[in-house]
Design a protein around this motif. Structure first.
Motif, PDB file in Angstrom:
ATOM      1  N   PRO A 116       0.835  -1.217   0.000  1.00 53.18           N
ATOM      2  CA  PRO A 116       0.000   0.000   0.000  1.00 53.18           C
ATOM      3  C   PRO A 116       0.866   1.262   0.000  1.00 53.18           C
ATOM      4  CG  PRO A 116      -0.566  -1.502   1.806  1.00 53.18           C
ATOM      5  CD  PRO A 116       0.739  -1.958   1.261  1.00 53.18           C
ATOM      6  N   THR A 117       0.275   2.362  -0.401  1.00 50.02           N
ATOM      7  CA  THR A 117       0.955   3.651  -0.318  1.00 50.02           C
ATOM      8  C   THR A 117       0.608   4.304   1.018  1.00 50.02           C
ATOM      9  OG1 THR A 117      -0.882   4.876  -1.313  1.00 50.02           O
ATOM     10  CG2 THR A 117       0.753   3.910  -2.809  1.00 50.02           C
ATOM     11  N   THR A 118       1.384   5.306   1.390  1.00 49.77           N
ATOM     12  CA  THR A 118       1.127   6.025   2.639  1.00 49.77           C
ATOM     13  C   THR A 118      -0.225   6.724   2.617  1.00 49.77           C
ATOM     14  OG1 THR A 118       3.512   6.398   2.902  1.00 49.77           O
ATOM     15  CG2 THR A 118       2.047   7.770   4.222  1.00 49.77           C
ATOM     16  N   ASP A 119      -0.601   7.280   1.470  1.00 53.04           N
ATOM     17  CA  ASP A 119      -1.899   7.962   1.349  1.00 53.04           C
ATOM     18  C   ASP A 119      -3.049   6.982   1.547  1.00 53.04           C
ATOM     19  OD1 ASP A 119      -0.724  10.395   0.900  1.00 53.04           O
ATOM     20  OD2 ASP A 119      -0.778  10.229  -1.287  1.00 53.04           O
ATOM     21  N   GLU A 120      -2.896   5.763   1.042  1.00 51.93           N
ATOM     22  CA  GLU A 120      -3.938   4.756   1.210  1.00 51.93           C
ATOM     23  C   GLU A 120      -4.091   4.368   2.681  1.00 51.93           C
ATOM     24  OE1 GLU A 120      -3.776   2.390  -3.083  1.00 51.93           O
ATOM     25  OE2 GLU A 120      -2.352   1.856  -1.475  1.00 51.93           O
ATOM     26  N   VAL A 121      -2.966   4.211   3.358  1.00 48.61           N
ATOM     27  CA  VAL A 121      -3.007   3.874   4.782  1.00 48.61           C
ATOM     28  C   VAL A 121      -3.610   5.021   5.576  1.00 48.61           C
ATOM     29  CG1 VAL A 121      -1.625   3.269   6.806  1.00 48.61           C
ATOM     30  CG2 VAL A 121      -1.030   2.318   4.577  1.00 48.61           C
ATOM     31  N   TRP A 122      -3.294   6.252   5.214  1.00 46.65           N
ATOM     32  CA  TRP A 122      -3.835   7.416   5.914  1.00 46.65           C
ATOM     33  C   TRP A 122      -5.364   7.456   5.831  1.00 46.65           C
ATOM     34  CZ3 TRP A 122      -3.926  10.725   9.508  1.00 46.65           C
ATOM     35  CH2 TRP A 122      -4.638  11.915   9.421  1.00 46.65           C
ATOM     36  N   GLY A 123      -5.914   7.078   4.683  1.00 48.29           N
ATOM     37  CA  GLY A 123      -7.364   7.051   4.536  1.00 48.29           C
ATOM     38  C   GLY A 123      -8.017   6.132   5.547  1.00 48.29           C
ATOM     39  N   TYR A 124      -7.412   4.969   5.773  1.00 54.46           N
ATOM     40  CA  TYR A 124      -7.907   4.038   6.779  1.00 54.46           C
ATOM     41  C   TYR A 124      -7.631   4.557   8.186  1.00 54.46           C
ATOM     42  CZ  TYR A 124      -9.264  -0.039   3.977  1.00 54.46           C
ATOM     43  OH  TYR A 124      -9.911  -0.906   3.140  1.00 54.46           O
ATOM     44  N   PHE A 125      -6.442   5.072   8.394  1.00 56.58           N
ATOM     45  CA  PHE A 125      -6.009   5.474   9.733  1.00 56.58           C
ATOM     46  C   PHE A 125      -6.932   6.535  10.327  1.00 56.58           C
ATOM     47  CE2 PHE A 125      -3.582   7.921  12.803  1.00 56.58           C
ATOM     48  CZ  PHE A 125      -2.943   6.935  13.546  1.00 56.58           C
ATOM     49  N   LYS A 126      -7.228   7.573   9.575  1.00 55.98           N
ATOM     50  CA  LYS A 126      -8.050   8.663  10.103  1.00 55.98           C
ATOM     51  C   LYS A 126      -9.494   8.215  10.336  1.00 55.98           C
ATOM     52  CE  LYS A 126      -8.994  10.649   5.514  1.00 55.98           C
ATOM     53  NZ  LYS A 126      -8.791  11.841   4.645  1.00 55.98           N
ATOM     54  N   TYR A 127      -9.913   7.161   9.659  1.00 50.71           N
ATOM     55  CA  TYR A 127     -11.280   6.660   9.838  1.00 50.71           C
ATOM     56  C   TYR A 127     -11.391   5.790  11.089  1.00 50.71           C
ATOM     57  CZ  TYR A 127     -15.686   4.253   8.825  1.00 50.71           C
ATOM     58  OH  TYR A 127     -16.964   3.746   8.904  1.00 50.71           O
ATOM     59  N   TYR A 128     -10.364   4.981  11.379  1.00 50.82           N
ATOM     60  CA  TYR A 128     -10.450   3.995  12.458  1.00 50.82           C
ATOM     61  C   TYR A 128      -9.790   4.405  13.772  1.00 50.82           C
ATOM     62  CZ  TYR A 128     -12.208   0.497   9.167  1.00 50.82           C
ATOM     63  OH  TYR A 128     -12.967  -0.190   8.266  1.00 50.82           O
ATOM     64  N   PHE A 129      -8.911   5.406  13.750  1.00 52.67           N
ATOM     65  CA  PHE A 129      -8.107   5.667  14.947  1.00 52.67           C
ATOM     66  C   PHE A 129      -8.952   5.966  16.175  1.00 52.67           C
ATOM     67  CE2 PHE A 129      -6.023   8.746  17.795  1.00 52.67           C
ATOM     68  CZ  PHE A 129      -5.049   7.898  18.316  1.00 52.67           C
ATOM     69  N   LEU A 130      -9.868   6.918  16.090  1.00 49.72           N
ATOM     70  CA  LEU A 130     -10.661   7.292  17.258  1.00 49.72           C
ATOM     71  C   LEU A 130     -11.530   6.129  17.738  1.00 49.72           C
ATOM     72  CD1 LEU A 130     -11.749  10.954  16.426  1.00 49.72           C
ATOM     73  CD2 LEU A 130      -9.972  10.184  18.016  1.00 49.72           C
ATOM     74  N   ARG A 131     -12.012   5.327  16.799  1.00 49.31           N
ATOM     75  CA  ARG A 131     -12.827   4.166  17.168  1.00 49.31           C
ATOM     76  C   ARG A 131     -12.000   3.156  17.959  1.00 49.31           C
ATOM     77  NH1 ARG A 131     -15.773   0.729  12.495  1.00 49.31           N
ATOM     78  NH2 ARG A 131     -16.473   2.854  11.968  1.00 49.31           N
ATOM     79  N   ILE A 132     -10.781   2.895  17.494  1.00 50.52           N
ATOM     80  CA  ILE A 132      -9.903   1.939  18.181  1.00 50.52           C
ATOM     81  C   ILE A 132      -9.398   2.517  19.498  1.00 50.52           C
ATOM     82  CG2 ILE A 132      -7.717   0.692  18.030  1.00 50.52           C
ATOM     83  CD1 ILE A 132      -9.856  -0.473  16.248  1.00 50.52           C
ATOM     84  N   PHE A 133      -9.042   3.792  19.491  1.00 52.95           N
ATOM     85  CA  PHE A 133      -8.530   4.437  20.700  1.00 52.95           C
ATOM     86  C   PHE A 133      -9.586   4.429  21.804  1.00 52.95           C
ATOM     87  CE2 PHE A 133      -7.342   8.607  22.902  1.00 52.95           C
ATOM     88  CZ  PHE A 133      -6.383   7.996  23.701  1.00 52.95           C
ATOM     89  N   GLY A 134     -10.814   4.774  21.459  1.00 53.60           N
ATOM     90  CA  GLY A 134     -11.883   4.753  22.447  1.00 53.60           C
ATOM     91  C   GLY A 134     -12.159   3.352  22.962  1.00 53.60           C
ATOM     92  N   SER A 135     -12.120   2.377  22.064  1.00 56.10           N
ATOM     93  CA  SER A 135     -12.375   0.990  22.463  1.00 56.10           C
ATOM     94  C   SER A 135     -11.282   0.450  23.367  1.00 56.10           C
ATOM     95  CB  SER A 135     -12.489   0.104  21.220  1.00 56.10           C
ATOM     96  OG  SER A 135     -13.539   0.525  20.376  1.00 56.10           O
ATOM     97  N   SER A 136     -10.050   0.950  23.192  1.00 57.12           N
ATOM     98  CA  SER A 136      -8.925   0.430  23.968  1.00 57.12           C
ATOM     99  C   SER A 136      -9.109   0.661  25.468  1.00 57.12           C
ATOM    100  CB  SER A 136      -7.607   1.064  23.495  1.00 57.12           C
ATOM    101  OG  SER A 136      -7.584   2.457  23.755  1.00 57.12           O
ATOM    102  N   PHE A 137      -9.766   1.760  25.856  1.00 48.03           N
ATOM    103  CA  PHE A 137      -9.998   2.031  27.275  1.00 48.03           C
ATOM    104  C   PHE A 137     -10.891   0.945  27.888  1.00 48.03           C
ATOM    105  CE2 PHE A 137      -8.813   6.271  25.827  1.00 48.03           C
ATOM    106  CZ  PHE A 137      -8.000   6.700  26.864  1.00 48.03           C
ATOM    107  N   LEU A 138     -11.974   0.636  27.202  1.00 47.37           N
ATOM    108  CA  LEU A 138     -12.897  -0.382  27.716  1.00 47.37           C
ATOM    109  C   LEU A 138     -12.248  -1.761  27.752  1.00 47.37           C
ATOM    110  CD1 LEU A 138     -16.183   0.708  25.867  1.00 47.37           C
ATOM    111  CD2 LEU A 138     -15.573   1.101  28.256  1.00 47.37           C
ATOM    112  N   LEU A 139     -11.499  -2.088  26.711  1.00 49.35           N
ATOM    113  CA  LEU A 139     -10.889  -3.415  26.637  1.00 49.35           C
ATOM    114  C   LEU A 139      -9.776  -3.583  27.667  1.00 49.35           C
ATOM    115  CD1 LEU A 139     -10.762  -3.895  22.764  1.00 49.35           C
ATOM    116  CD2 LEU A 139     -12.392  -4.864  24.385  1.00 49.35           C
ATOM    117  N   MET A 140      -8.965  -2.533  27.879  1.00 50.65           N
ATOM    118  CA  MET A 140      -7.909  -2.615  28.888  1.00 50.65           C
ATOM    119  C   MET A 140      -8.500  -2.715  30.291  1.00 50.65           C
ATOM    120  SD  MET A 140      -4.993  -2.804  27.403  1.00 50.65           S
ATOM    121  CE  MET A 140      -5.874  -3.755  26.141  1.00 50.65           C
TER     122      MET A 140
END
Length: 294
Positions: A116-140
């Motif tokens: 993948p290119t960096t731009d392609e990864v960025w498209g995914y990253f900005k979409y999922y980061f807050l969702r994963i970050f928020g979930s990490s608190f509950l899971l930890m």
């Protein structure tokens, strides 16, 4: 010569481990680039807050018993603002790392095992980061509570929780769906999943320990050769920096759990096999010709 790794296939314990390092070797440069591009800021913030917390801890230990230097504060004063900031940024670092590497893998699979290119990864990253970050608190929190109860529930939950982030990114799922999906696909394959993750984490911790062991040993020697407890500020700071840099090794178990995810899904649903059958005769998509074990 081994071709690019095909994720959508069944693998046994040894194949998951071997393909983890094969994929890491084949994609080392782009993975490292993705890591520092999307996780570098969080790693730096985590490192700085940990340095502040460790500096405070060293001063308390070195001045233990001296009320005038500690201001009457004991070990409880170590758990201040810096301590909670270090936890926050550590969670952000792991969340960003998980999202970045899982996004890389998701695009890699979609592109037919192409980088993948960096731009392609960025498209995914900005979409999922807050969702994963928020979930990490509950899971930890869930995992922490489970470990408090005699450790056994924590070890039992460990593979299920580890599988949640790959499901959320690779299937564009919510936390609730991913939680239930994790139990569904790991069912009847708990021990092989648990064993694979434990072995990989042992390898990762061994690599980390080799890096930080020298400074840790010298620090411990200095601490016990003084009449009163004494830690070297310099060695402690160096150890903390090395610990932060060693987080790059965490890429390895993220790849492992992704391979385990695809293997378990293939075992339950055979989606990869059906896809290869439908693409039979299409030479545009590279296919891993190594034999599968069913």
């Amino acid at each position: 010569m081994i071709g690019n790794i095909e994720f959508k296939k069944r693998r046994d314990f040894g194949q998951v481990i071997n393909d983890t390092f094969t994929f890491m070797r084949q994609n080392f440069k782009p993975l490292i680039k993705v890591y520092f591009t999307f996780c570098g800021l969080f790693v730096l913030a985590s490192m700085l807050t940990m340095l502040l917390q460790q500096y405070k801890m060293v001063n308390i230990i070195n001045n233990i018993g001296d009320v005038r230097n500690t201001g009457g504060l004991g070990f409880g004063s170590m758990y201040g603002f810096e301590y909670f900031l270090s936890i926050l940024f550590s969670l952000a670092t792991y969340a960003s790392m998980s999202v970045a590497i899982l996004s890389y893998i998701a695009i890699y699979v979609q592109k037919g095992n192409q980088t993948p290119t960096t731009d392609e990864v960025w498209g995914y990253f900005k979409y999922y980061f807050l969702r994963i970050f928020g979930s990490s608190f509950l899971l930890m929190l869930l995992l922490g509570v489970a470990f408090i109860f005699c450790l056994v529930p924590g070890f039992w939950l460990f593979p299920y929780i580890a599988m949640i982030f790959p499901i959320m990114v690779l299937e564009n799922a919510t936390l609730g769906y991913a939680f239930n999906r994790s139990f569904k696909i790991i069912k009847d394959n708990f021990w092989i999943t648990f064993g694979t993750l434990i072995v990989v984490w042992i390898i990762v911790y061994a690599c980390m320990s080799m890096v930080i062991l020298p400074t840790s040993i010298f620090n411990m020697i200095g601490m016990f050769t003084h009449k009163t407890p004494h830690m070297s500020v310099t060695l402690t700071m160096i150890t903390t920096v090395l610990q932060s840099l060693c987080q790059v090794f965490t890429i390895i178990p993220i790849i492992t759990i992704s391979l385990a995810y695809f293997s378990l899904v293939e075992h339950k649903e055979s989606t990869g096999l059906m896809e290869r059958i439908s693409n039979f005769g299409n030479t545009e998509k590279p296919i891993d010709t190594r034999p599968e074990e069913y």
